[in-house]
Design a protein around this motif. Sequence first.
Motif, PDB file in Angstrom:
ATOM      1  N   ARG A  78      -0.408  67.789  53.462  1.00  0.00           N
ATOM      2  CA  ARG A  78       0.597  68.027  54.495  1.00  0.00           C
ATOM      3  C   ARG A  78       0.049  68.459  55.847  1.00  0.00           C
ATOM      4  NH1 ARG A  78       5.921  71.376  52.853  1.00  0.00           N
ATOM      5  NH2 ARG A  78       5.961  69.572  51.438  1.00  0.00           N
ATOM      6  N   ASP A  79      -1.036  69.205  55.898  1.00  0.00           N
ATOM      7  CA  ASP A  79      -1.417  69.933  57.103  1.00  0.00           C
ATOM      8  C   ASP A  79      -2.270  69.119  58.076  1.00  0.00           C
ATOM      9  OD1 ASP A  79      -0.164  72.252  56.140  1.00  0.00           O
ATOM     10  OD2 ASP A  79      -1.964  72.816  55.008  1.00  0.00           O
ATOM     11  N   GLU A  80      -2.164  69.507  59.350  1.00  0.00           N
ATOM     12  CA  GLU A  80      -3.112  69.048  60.354  1.00  0.00           C
ATOM     13  C   GLU A  80      -4.422  69.821  60.152  1.00  0.00           C
ATOM     14  OE1 GLU A  80      -2.572  66.591  62.237  1.00  0.00           O
ATOM     15  OE2 GLU A  80      -0.388  66.370  62.012  1.00  0.00           O
ATOM     16  N   LYS A  81      -5.487  69.302  60.746  1.00  0.00           N
ATOM     17  CA  LYS A  81      -6.810  69.887  60.528  1.00  0.00           C
ATOM     18  C   LYS A  81      -6.867  71.366  60.921  1.00  0.00           C
ATOM     19  CE  LYS A  81     -11.726  69.057  61.412  1.00  0.00           C
ATOM     20  NZ  LYS A  81     -12.077  70.472  61.636  1.00  0.00           N
ATOM     21  N   ALA A  82      -6.265  71.740  62.037  1.00  0.00           N
ATOM     22  CA  ALA A  82      -6.328  73.138  62.495  1.00  0.00           C
ATOM     23  C   ALA A  82      -5.691  74.081  61.486  1.00  0.00           C
ATOM     24  CB  ALA A  82      -5.643  73.273  63.849  1.00  0.00           C
ATOM     25  N   THR A  83      -4.581  73.673  60.900  1.00  0.00           N
ATOM     26  CA  THR A  83      -3.891  74.508  59.915  1.00  0.00           C
ATOM     27  C   THR A  83      -4.721  74.627  58.642  1.00  0.00           C
ATOM     28  OG1 THR A  83      -1.754  73.803  60.777  1.00  0.00           O
ATOM     29  CG2 THR A  83      -1.762  74.795  58.586  1.00  0.00           C
ATOM     30  N   ALA A  84      -5.273  73.509  58.187  1.00  0.00           N
ATOM     31  CA  ALA A  84      -6.108  73.538  56.982  1.00  0.00           C
ATOM     32  C   ALA A  84      -7.353  74.376  57.212  1.00  0.00           C
ATOM     33  CB  ALA A  84      -6.485  72.114  56.592  1.00  0.00           C
ATOM     34  N   ASP A  85      -7.966  74.238  58.392  1.00  0.00           N
ATOM     35  CA  ASP A  85      -9.168  75.017  58.701  1.00  0.00           C
ATOM     36  C   ASP A  85      -8.872  76.512  58.696  1.00  0.00           C
ATOM     37  OD1 ASP A  85     -10.667  72.722  58.949  1.00  0.00           O
ATOM     38  OD2 ASP A  85     -10.711  72.733  61.149  1.00  0.00           O
ATOM     39  N   ALA A  86      -7.714  76.903  59.229  1.00  0.00           N
ATOM     40  CA  ALA A  86      -7.343  78.324  59.264  1.00  0.00           C
ATOM     41  C   ALA A  86      -7.181  78.873  57.852  1.00  0.00           C
ATOM     42  CB  ALA A  86      -6.052  78.503  60.060  1.00  0.00           C
ATOM     43  N   PHE A  87      -6.552  78.100  56.967  1.00  0.00           N
ATOM     44  CA  PHE A  87      -6.393  78.501  55.566  1.00  0.00           C
ATOM     45  C   PHE A  87      -7.764  78.685  54.924  1.00  0.00           C
ATOM     46  CE2 PHE A  87      -6.130  77.633  51.058  1.00  0.00           C
ATOM     47  CZ  PHE A  87      -4.944  78.197  50.638  1.00  0.00           C
ATOM     48  N   GLU A  88      -8.655  77.737  55.139  1.00  0.00           N
ATOM     49  CA  GLU A  88      -9.975  77.792  54.511  1.00  0.00           C
ATOM     50  C   GLU A  88     -10.799  78.958  55.033  1.00  0.00           C
ATOM     51  OE1 GLU A  88     -11.529  73.862  55.055  1.00  0.00           O
ATOM     52  OE2 GLU A  88     -10.359  73.047  53.372  1.00  0.00           O
ATOM     53  N   ARG A  89     -10.638  79.306  56.308  1.00  0.00           N
ATOM     54  CA  ARG A  89     -11.326  80.489  56.846  1.00  0.00           C
ATOM     55  C   ARG A  89     -10.760  81.766  56.235  1.00  0.00           C
ATOM     56  NH1 ARG A  89     -10.795  77.710  61.797  1.00  0.00           N
ATOM     57  NH2 ARG A  89      -9.019  79.051  62.369  1.00  0.00           N
ATOM     58  N   THR A  90      -9.435  81.821  56.111  1.00  0.00           N
ATOM     59  CA  THR A  90      -8.791  83.027  55.573  1.00  0.00           C
ATOM     60  C   THR A  90      -9.268  83.328  54.158  1.00  0.00           C
ATOM     61  OG1 THR A  90      -6.809  82.703  56.919  1.00  0.00           O
ATOM     62  CG2 THR A  90      -6.569  84.046  54.931  1.00  0.00           C
ATOM     63  N   PHE A  91      -9.394  82.291  53.327  1.00  0.00           N
ATOM     64  CA  PHE A  91      -9.745  82.491  51.928  1.00  0.00           C
ATOM     65  C   PHE A  91     -11.205  82.143  51.613  1.00  0.00           C
ATOM     66  CE2 PHE A  91      -5.125  81.931  51.938  1.00  0.00           C
ATOM     67  CZ  PHE A  91      -4.741  83.047  51.204  1.00  0.00           C
ATOM     68  N   ASN A  92     -11.982  81.885  52.669  1.00  0.00           N
ATOM     69  CA  ASN A  92     -13.411  81.579  52.493  1.00  0.00           C
ATOM     70  C   ASN A  92     -13.629  80.445  51.493  1.00  0.00           C
ATOM     71  OD1 ASN A  92     -14.421  83.685  54.271  1.00  0.00           O
ATOM     72  ND2 ASN A  92     -13.835  85.148  52.673  1.00  0.00           N
ATOM     73  N   ILE A  93     -12.876  79.375  51.650  1.00  0.00           N
ATOM     74  CA  ILE A  93     -12.994  78.228  50.755  1.00  0.00           C
ATOM     75  C   ILE A  93     -14.342  77.545  50.996  1.00  0.00           C
ATOM     76  CG2 ILE A  93     -11.969  76.051  50.017  1.00  0.00           C
ATOM     77  CD1 ILE A  93     -10.144  78.443  49.541  1.00  0.00           C
ATOM     78  N   PRO A  94     -15.199  77.448  49.975  1.00  0.00           N
ATOM     79  CA  PRO A  94     -16.544  76.901  50.186  1.00  0.00           C
ATOM     80  C   PRO A  94     -16.661  75.395  49.960  1.00  0.00           C
ATOM     81  CG  PRO A  94     -16.410  77.866  48.007  1.00  0.00           C
ATOM     82  CD  PRO A  94     -15.050  78.054  48.629  1.00  0.00           C
TER      83      PRO A  94
END
Length: 206
Positions: free
Chosen positions: A131-147
Motif C-alpha cells: 500500500r505505501d509510498e516509499k517515504a512511508t515505508a522507509d519511516a516504518f522501517e526506521r522506526t522498527f529497525n527493519i534489517p
Amino acid sequence: MNTTDGIPGRRSLLKYGAALAFGIPAAVALAGCTVEDPLAKQAKAGDNKNYIAGDGSVTEYAPEKRGKPVDISGKLFSGMQASSEQWRGNVVVLNFWYAACAPCRKEAPDLVALHETFSPEGTLFFGVNIRDEKATADAFERTFNIPYPSFNDKDGQVLLSMTSYVPPQAVPTTIVLDKQGRVSARILGLAEKSTLKALISDAVAE
C-alpha cells in the motif's frame, strides 16, 4: 495424519487448530477434507470491505502436499529487482504488511528478532508492502529497525502471484517457503513469535 502412540503430531495439530479457528467441524478437520479458505472466499465476494483481518490461524503443509515453487518477481524499495529464482536453496520468510496496519506494527519487533536468529543460517526475509509510498515505508522501517528489504508492491504484482495463499487485503500474512521455493507454512493475521519460530525451524531442518 501423523501420530505417535495415537497422539496427533504437531503438524497435524496446527492444521486442526487452523480449521477449528474457521469454525470447521472437528470431524471434518481431522478427516483432512479440503475446504475453501473462508478469507479467500470473503475476498472473492467483492463486498467492498477495505480490510480482511486474519485471526492468526496457522496452516503448515506437509512436504508431499506442497504445490509447485512460487514464481515471484518485483522491485524492492531500494530500486533493485528480486525474484524467487534467486532464493532456491534457502528458506524464505515473506511478510505482507503496510505501515498503518496495527498488527503489522505489533509483530515487527518479533520479525526483526527472528531475522537475527535465522539469517546466520541462510534464511532470507522479505517484506511485501502492498500500500505505501516509499517515504512511508522507509519511516516504518526506521522506526522498527527493519534489517531486511521489502518489495514495493503497490501495483499488486507479488500479491497477485500469491493469491492462492494470501487473500487480497488480508494483512498481515506471513508465508514460509521451503528450500525448493514451495509454501511450507502460512499465518493469517498477527504472527505469534514462538509459532513462527517453530515453522521456520521446521523448514530449515528439512
